[in-house]
Design a protein around this motif. Structure first.
Motif, PDB file in Angstrom:
ATOM      1  N   VAL A 146      43.427  24.351  64.778  1.00 32.16           N
ATOM      2  CA  VAL A 146      44.115  25.616  64.500  1.00 32.16           C
ATOM      3  C   VAL A 146      44.661  25.620  63.086  1.00 32.16           C
ATOM      4  CG1 VAL A 146      46.017  27.127  65.179  1.00 32.16           C
ATOM      5  CG2 VAL A 146      44.671  25.954  66.934  1.00 32.16           C
ATOM      6  N   PHE A 147      45.226  24.502  62.654  1.00 31.81           N
ATOM      7  CA  PHE A 147      45.727  24.412  61.286  1.00 31.81           C
ATOM      8  C   PHE A 147      44.593  24.598  60.272  1.00 31.81           C
ATOM      9  CE2 PHE A 147      49.090  21.820  63.412  1.00 31.81           C
ATOM     10  CZ  PHE A 147      50.182  22.578  63.018  1.00 31.81           C
ATOM     11  N   GLU A 148      43.409  24.150  60.631  1.00 31.93           N
ATOM     12  CA  GLU A 148      42.283  24.176  59.699  1.00 31.93           C
ATOM     13  C   GLU A 148      41.512  25.495  59.719  1.00 31.93           C
ATOM     14  OE1 GLU A 148      40.146  20.817  61.108  1.00 31.93           O
ATOM     15  OE2 GLU A 148      41.534  19.342  60.266  1.00 31.93           O
ATOM     16  N   THR A 149      41.847  26.381  60.622  1.00 36.64           N
ATOM     17  CA  THR A 149      41.131  27.651  60.750  1.00 36.64           C
ATOM     18  C   THR A 149      41.370  28.533  59.531  1.00 36.64           C
ATOM     19  OG1 THR A 149      41.295  27.600  63.162  1.00 36.64           O
ATOM     20  CG2 THR A 149      40.889  29.742  62.132  1.00 36.64           C
ATOM     21  N   GLN A 150      40.289  29.025  58.925  1.00 34.26           N
ATOM     22  CA  GLN A 150      40.414  29.987  57.837  1.00 34.26           C
ATOM     23  C   GLN A 150      41.078  31.257  58.371  1.00 34.26           C
ATOM     24  OE1 GLN A 150      39.464  30.217  54.317  1.00 34.26           O
ATOM     25  NE2 GLN A 150      40.751  32.018  54.660  1.00 34.26           N
ATOM     26  N   LEU A 151      42.154  31.672  57.748  1.00 29.69           N
ATOM     27  CA  LEU A 151      42.878  32.851  58.196  1.00 29.69           C
ATOM     28  C   LEU A 151      42.413  34.092  57.443  1.00 29.69           C
ATOM     29  CD1 LEU A 151      46.488  31.378  58.527  1.00 29.69           C
ATOM     30  CD2 LEU A 151      44.668  31.523  60.250  1.00 29.69           C
ATOM     31  N   HIS A 152      42.680  35.246  58.038  1.00 36.71           N
ATOM     32  CA  HIS A 152      42.198  36.505  57.486  1.00 36.71           C
ATOM     33  C   HIS A 152      43.300  37.554  57.458  1.00 36.71           C
ATOM     34  CE1 HIS A 152      38.578  34.441  58.957  1.00 36.71           C
ATOM     35  NE2 HIS A 152      37.908  35.125  58.029  1.00 36.71           N
ATOM     36  N   GLY A 153      43.137  38.463  56.540  1.00 42.14           N
ATOM     37  CA  GLY A 153      43.902  39.687  56.536  1.00 42.14           C
ATOM     38  C   GLY A 153      43.049  40.811  57.084  1.00 42.14           C
ATOM     39  N   LEU A 154      43.589  42.031  57.059  1.00 40.49           N
ATOM     40  CA  LEU A 154      42.864  43.156  57.640  1.00 40.49           C
ATOM     41  C   LEU A 154      43.109  44.415  56.809  1.00 40.49           C
ATOM     42  CD1 LEU A 154      41.139  43.601  60.263  1.00 40.49           C
ATOM     43  CD2 LEU A 154      43.204  44.556  61.294  1.00 40.49           C
ATOM     44  N   HIS A 155      42.043  44.898  56.187  1.00 40.98           N
ATOM     45  CA  HIS A 155      42.122  46.206  55.545  1.00 40.98           C
ATOM     46  C   HIS A 155      42.113  47.269  56.644  1.00 40.98           C
ATOM     47  CE1 HIS A 155      41.651  44.695  51.517  1.00 40.98           C
ATOM     48  NE2 HIS A 155      40.472  44.149  51.773  1.00 40.98           N
ATOM     49  N   VAL A 156      43.070  48.161  56.613  1.00 43.15           N
ATOM     50  CA  VAL A 156      43.149  49.221  57.617  1.00 43.15           C
ATOM     51  C   VAL A 156      42.923  50.560  56.914  1.00 43.15           C
ATOM     52  CG1 VAL A 156      44.561  50.335  59.382  1.00 43.15           C
ATOM     53  CG2 VAL A 156      44.755  47.872  59.001  1.00 43.15           C
ATOM     54  N   TYR A 157      41.800  51.185  57.200  1.00 43.96           N
ATOM     55  CA  TYR A 157      41.463  52.493  56.646  1.00 43.96           C
ATOM     56  C   TYR A 157      41.490  53.534  57.775  1.00 43.96           C
ATOM     57  CZ  TYR A 157      39.399  49.341  53.166  1.00 43.96           C
ATOM     58  OH  TYR A 157      39.192  48.345  52.247  1.00 43.96           O
ATOM     59  N   ARG A 158      41.726  54.786  57.417  1.00 40.93           N
ATOM     60  CA  ARG A 158      41.744  55.861  58.406  1.00 40.93           C
ATOM     61  C   ARG A 158      41.054  57.094  57.833  1.00 40.93           C
ATOM     62  NH1 ARG A 158      47.404  57.154  59.265  1.00 40.93           N
ATOM     63  NH2 ARG A 158      47.088  58.572  57.509  1.00 40.93           N
ATOM     64  N   HIS A 159      40.101  57.627  58.573  1.00 38.39           N
ATOM     65  CA  HIS A 159      39.370  58.800  58.117  1.00 38.39           C
ATOM     66  C   HIS A 159      40.317  59.996  58.057  1.00 38.39           C
ATOM     67  CE1 HIS A 159      36.357  61.999  57.958  1.00 38.39           C
ATOM     68  NE2 HIS A 159      35.468  61.053  57.613  1.00 38.39           N
ATOM     69  N   LYS A 160      40.257  60.728  56.951  1.00 36.72           N
ATOM     70  CA  LYS A 160      41.199  61.829  56.744  1.00 36.72           C
ATOM     71  C   LYS A 160      41.063  62.918  57.798  1.00 36.72           C
ATOM     72  CE  LYS A 160      41.612  61.267  51.743  1.00 36.72           C
ATOM     73  NZ  LYS A 160      41.424  61.914  50.419  1.00 36.72           N
ATOM     74  N   LYS A 161      39.857  63.182  58.259  1.00 33.51           N
ATOM     75  CA  LYS A 161      39.642  64.291  59.191  1.00 33.51           C
ATOM     76  C   LYS A 161      39.626  63.820  60.645  1.00 33.51           C
ATOM     77  CE  LYS A 161      37.143  67.224  55.902  1.00 33.51           C
ATOM     78  NZ  LYS A 161      35.890  67.980  55.624  1.00 33.51           N
ATOM     79  N   THR A 162      38.815  62.838  60.939  1.00 31.88           N
ATOM     80  CA  THR A 162      38.695  62.410  62.334  1.00 31.88           C
ATOM     81  C   THR A 162      39.853  61.517  62.762  1.00 31.88           C
ATOM     82  OG1 THR A 162      37.434  60.409  61.786  1.00 31.88           O
ATOM     83  CG2 THR A 162      36.198  62.462  62.089  1.00 31.88           C
ATOM     84  N   ARG A 163      40.556  60.952  61.796  1.00 24.62           N
ATOM     85  CA  ARG A 163      41.670  60.030  62.033  1.00 24.62           C
ATOM     86  C   ARG A 163      41.199  58.725  62.672  1.00 24.62           C
ATOM     87  NH1 ARG A 163      45.497  61.706  58.926  1.00 24.62           N
ATOM     88  NH2 ARG A 163      47.144  60.785  60.201  1.00 24.62           N
ATOM     89  N   ALA A 164      39.909  58.495  62.670  1.00 24.66           N
ATOM     90  CA  ALA A 164      39.368  57.251  63.220  1.00 24.66           C
ATOM     91  C   ALA A 164      39.671  56.100  62.268  1.00 24.66           C
ATOM     92  CB  ALA A 164      37.869  57.372  63.435  1.00 24.66           C
ATOM     93  N   TYR A 165      39.944  54.922  62.835  1.00 23.76           N
ATOM     94  CA  TYR A 165      40.272  53.747  62.031  1.00 23.76           C
ATOM     95  C   TYR A 165      39.017  52.946  61.705  1.00 23.76           C
ATOM     96  CZ  TYR A 165      45.220  54.465  63.036  1.00 23.76           C
ATOM     97  OH  TYR A 165      46.482  54.992  63.127  1.00 23.76           O
ATOM     98  N   GLU A 166      39.030  52.386  60.542  1.00 28.54           N
ATOM     99  CA  GLU A 166      38.026  51.396  60.147  1.00 28.54           C
ATOM    100  C   GLU A 166      38.797  50.183  59.651  1.00 28.54           C
ATOM    101  OE1 GLU A 166      34.378  50.599  56.969  1.00 28.54           O
ATOM    102  OE2 GLU A 166      35.358  52.565  57.065  1.00 28.54           O
ATOM    103  N   CYS A 167      38.633  49.060  60.316  1.00 32.28           N
ATOM    104  CA  CYS A 167      39.358  47.838  59.972  1.00 32.28           C
ATOM    105  C   CYS A 167      38.375  46.791  59.478  1.00 32.28           C
ATOM    106  CB  CYS A 167      40.136  47.318  61.171  1.00 32.28           C
ATOM    107  SG  CYS A 167      41.394  48.467  61.781  1.00 32.28           S
ATOM    108  N   VAL A 168      38.643  46.270  58.300  1.00 29.23           N
ATOM    109  CA  VAL A 168      37.726  45.323  57.668  1.00 29.23           C
ATOM    110  C   VAL A 168      38.461  44.015  57.391  1.00 29.23           C
ATOM    111  CG1 VAL A 168      36.197  44.886  55.723  1.00 29.23           C
ATOM    112  CG2 VAL A 168      36.490  47.235  56.599  1.00 29.23           C
ATOM    113  N   PRO A 169      38.068  42.927  58.031  1.00 33.05           N
ATOM    114  CA  PRO A 169      38.744  41.648  57.775  1.00 33.05           C
ATOM    115  C   PRO A 169      38.355  41.066  56.418  1.00 33.05           C
ATOM    116  CG  PRO A 169      36.935  41.350  59.313  1.00 33.05           C
ATOM    117  CD  PRO A 169      37.033  42.823  59.064  1.00 33.05           C
TER     118      PRO A 169
END
Length: 615
Positions: free
Chosen positions: A551-574
């Motif tokens: 667990v200590f050695e696991t590469q960690l990630h962040g998350l880009h959180v985008y949201r479509h202006k019209k549909t309001r659907a999320y797109e999340c990109v690690p």
């Protein structure tokens, strides 16, 4: 011989010579006796009046561990949190102790010699944490309180037990960081030839347990703070707290870090049984389970009660989210068994926690975000189209109290926690708004996810309330019991399921599935502890006691959180977290990192402080 004065770095302030005392140390925080330090303030003066004597013990409480960055008073890790060593959090402050010492792989015993307020501080400072001062004051109080003329016998008995428990709490804290410790069982003075040598692990555990058993057996020591004392004395030690701490200590030492056929690391300390018992004994799990059962049996006794999980419907609690937050945050709740109290207030706009939270110490990871199950108890899965489309909906309620998520209520409005996609027009945010609206403070959102725990949004009624640090709360005892039963019995028992499911039920999460194997149940418990106790200094010790180096050695990630202006659907990109990356991601976690190093200067003094393996 190594005289006591040669170890003055450890016990630095209260000097005894023929039981004459300087009041300099005792005056800290209290202006003790409201007069300058002088040699005419003797033990007879201090213990000549109950009001003065009590202050000796109150001074000990000020040195209990306190894990938050507050009001500019830096934590032991210089703005960092110990969670930044785990998979839950990433530290983005380049000049914090994680950024300057741990992440680059520069930690060593010499660092412990030179800790200061410029980043060279560590997760457990042997000579600078105030622990030895508190231990000394506790023994000083116990050895002299009988001479106080205006204190009745019952109070003296009760406060002696508080002094014993103070030593036990502090030693239990050091045990998790160092393993075996030098045992101090009286107030050291200049007549002591030398500071005690380091004991074995078994001797250290026996010392702590004996202290706890003595206070548990004391009829003058209350199970909980009596109702008529809550106004002034809430936060003092209790019998319930002592019994709970015993479960933590016994569970920790029953775990594979110490309870194993082989030591976790080779070295002199291991050869001398200071970092393991020398064998594996299944009965250690039974001792932990028995301690938990004894606690719950006592809890059920008539006349005890009081302690319970904070739940929806309790006074002032309007939701399961409120219940979870109150359990760790609010003073005087029914769940906190031992807490650290300091005069630290929750200020408007969360300024109390600005430095740690806003400057980048508390940056939760995608891995932590993914831990929170769906509301029906199934695992969250990015490959599930429904989960991916609405990653913030229908999750474990604890998710929303650990993260500020887009669209959630925050400080009287809806939090806007999305970012513009690359090449899209950048969104502008008005200056001066709080840190949740618009990602102004880039340091605190390096992972794309923002921490809510401890910062919180608070209504006006909550401002200027003092914030506690929960050293141990009832939820942990339930999970300790479940784990000990699982390990001793080779799999989960009905009682083990009942214990963990009670914690889950508090936040309306369904019971764990039946029929789990021992390993499956163990992993479910470690998961439950992670989401329940995040940022409460539990995860790191769970990982080391189970030697979860992967667990200590696991590469960690962040998350880009985008949201479509019209549909309001999320797109999340690690994305990979690489800034201030951790050295062990490349070289592998070194087992020696499980325990802290003693300062090399203390080891070199020759009084028997054997260094931990690898340092």
């Amino acid at each position: 011989m190594k005289l006591f004065k040669h170890t003055a770095a450890i016990v630095t302030t209260l000097l005894l010579s023929g039981f004459a005392a300087s009041c300099e140390d005792l005056a800290i925080g209290n202006d003790f006796l409201q007069k300058p330090p002088s040699t005419d303030v003797t033990i007879d003066t201090i213990f000549g009046k109950a009001e003065y004597a009590r202050r000796v013990l109150w001074r000990c409480y000020e040195n209990l561990p306190y894990g938050m960055e507050t009001n500019g008073r830096r934590t032991q890790m210089c703005l960092s949190t110990i969670e930044g060593l785990t998979d839950l959090n990433f530290d983005n402050i380049g000049w914090s102790s994680l950024g300057k010492t741990y992440y680059p792989g520069l930690y060593n015993a010499s660092i412990e010699d030179n800790t200061n307020d410029n980043g060279r501080v560590t997760k457990m400072q042997f000579t600078r944490a105030g622990i030895w001062t508190a231990v000394r004051h506790a023994w000083l109080f116990k050895e002299n309180v009988d001479r106080v003329p205006d204190m009745d016998a019952a109070e003296k008995s009760r406060m002696k037990s508080e002094a014993d428990m103070m030593v036990a709490v502090l030693y239990a804290h050091m045990l998790r960081h160092y393993g075996a410790m030098p045992i101090i069982d009286h107030a050291l003075s200049s007549e002591d030839a030398e500071f005690p040598k380091r004991a074995t692990l078994q001797e250290t555990v026996d010392f702590i347990v004996k202290l706890l058993d003595s206070v548990i057996a004391n009829k003058d020591f209350p199970w909980s703070i009596p109702a008529d004392e809550l106004g002034n004395w809430d936060g003092r030690f209790t019998k319930a707290g002592a019994m709970a701490l015993k479960t933590r200590v016994l569970l920790f030492v029953a775990s594979p870090l110490f309870n194993s056929p082989t030591p976790f690391a080779e070295g002199e300390a291991s050869e001398k049984k200071m970092t393991w018992f020398g064998n594996y004994d299944k009965n250690r799990w039974k001792q932990a389970a028995d301690a938990c059962k004894t606690f719950f049996d006592e809890l059920k006794k008539g006349g005890n009660g009081y302690y319970k999980l904070v739940e929806n419907g309790d006074p002032g609690i309007k939701s399961v989210r409120d219940a979870y937050t109150s359990a760790y945050f609010d003073r005087g709740n029914t769940e906190t068994l031992i807490s650290s109290r300091r005069n630290i207030l929750m200020l408007k706009n969360n300024k109390t926690f600005d430095q740690g939270l806003r400057w980048g110490a508390y940056c939760p990871t995608k891995e932590f975000f993914d831990m929170f199950e769906m509301k029906d108890g199934t695992k969250f899965n990015w490959d599930n189209p429904k989960h991916k489309k609405a990653p913030f909906k229908n999750r474990d309620p604890r998710l929303y109290e650990n993260f500020i998520l887009d669209g959630d209520d925050y400080n009287g409005r809806k939090a806007d926690m999305v970012e513009p996609k690359p090449n899209d027009p950048k969104k502008e945010y008005p200056k001066g708004k709080d840190w949740s609206q618009g990602r102004i403070h880039n340091l605190s959102i390096i992972t794309g996810l923002v921490c809510r725990k401890w910062g919180l949004d608070r209504n006006n009624a909550a401002y200027n309330r003092p914030v506690q640090w929960p050293i141990i709360r009832l939820a942990e005892v339930y999970l300790n019991y479940a784990e000990a039963l699982n390990e001793y019995n080779g799999g989960p028992t009905p009682e083990a399921y009942e214990a963990v499911n009670k914690v889950r039920a508090r936040v309306d999460m369904p019971p764990l599935k039946s029929g789990m194997t021992q390993e499956e149940f163990r992993e479910a418990l470690l998961h439950e502890r992670a989401v329940e106790f995040a940022y409460e200094e539990v995860r790191f010790f769970d990982l080391i006691r189970w030697k979860k180096y992967d667990v200590f050695e696991t590469q960690l990630h962040g998350l880009h959180v985008y949201r479509h202006k019209k549909t309001r659907a999320y797109e999340c990109v690690p994305f990979k977290l690489t800034k201030y990356s951790r050295s062990w991601w490349k070289t592998g976690w070194q087992p020696r990192m499980c325990l802290s190093a003693f300062p090399s200067r203390e080891v070199s003094k020759g009084y028997g402080l054997v260094q931990n393996p690898g340092w």
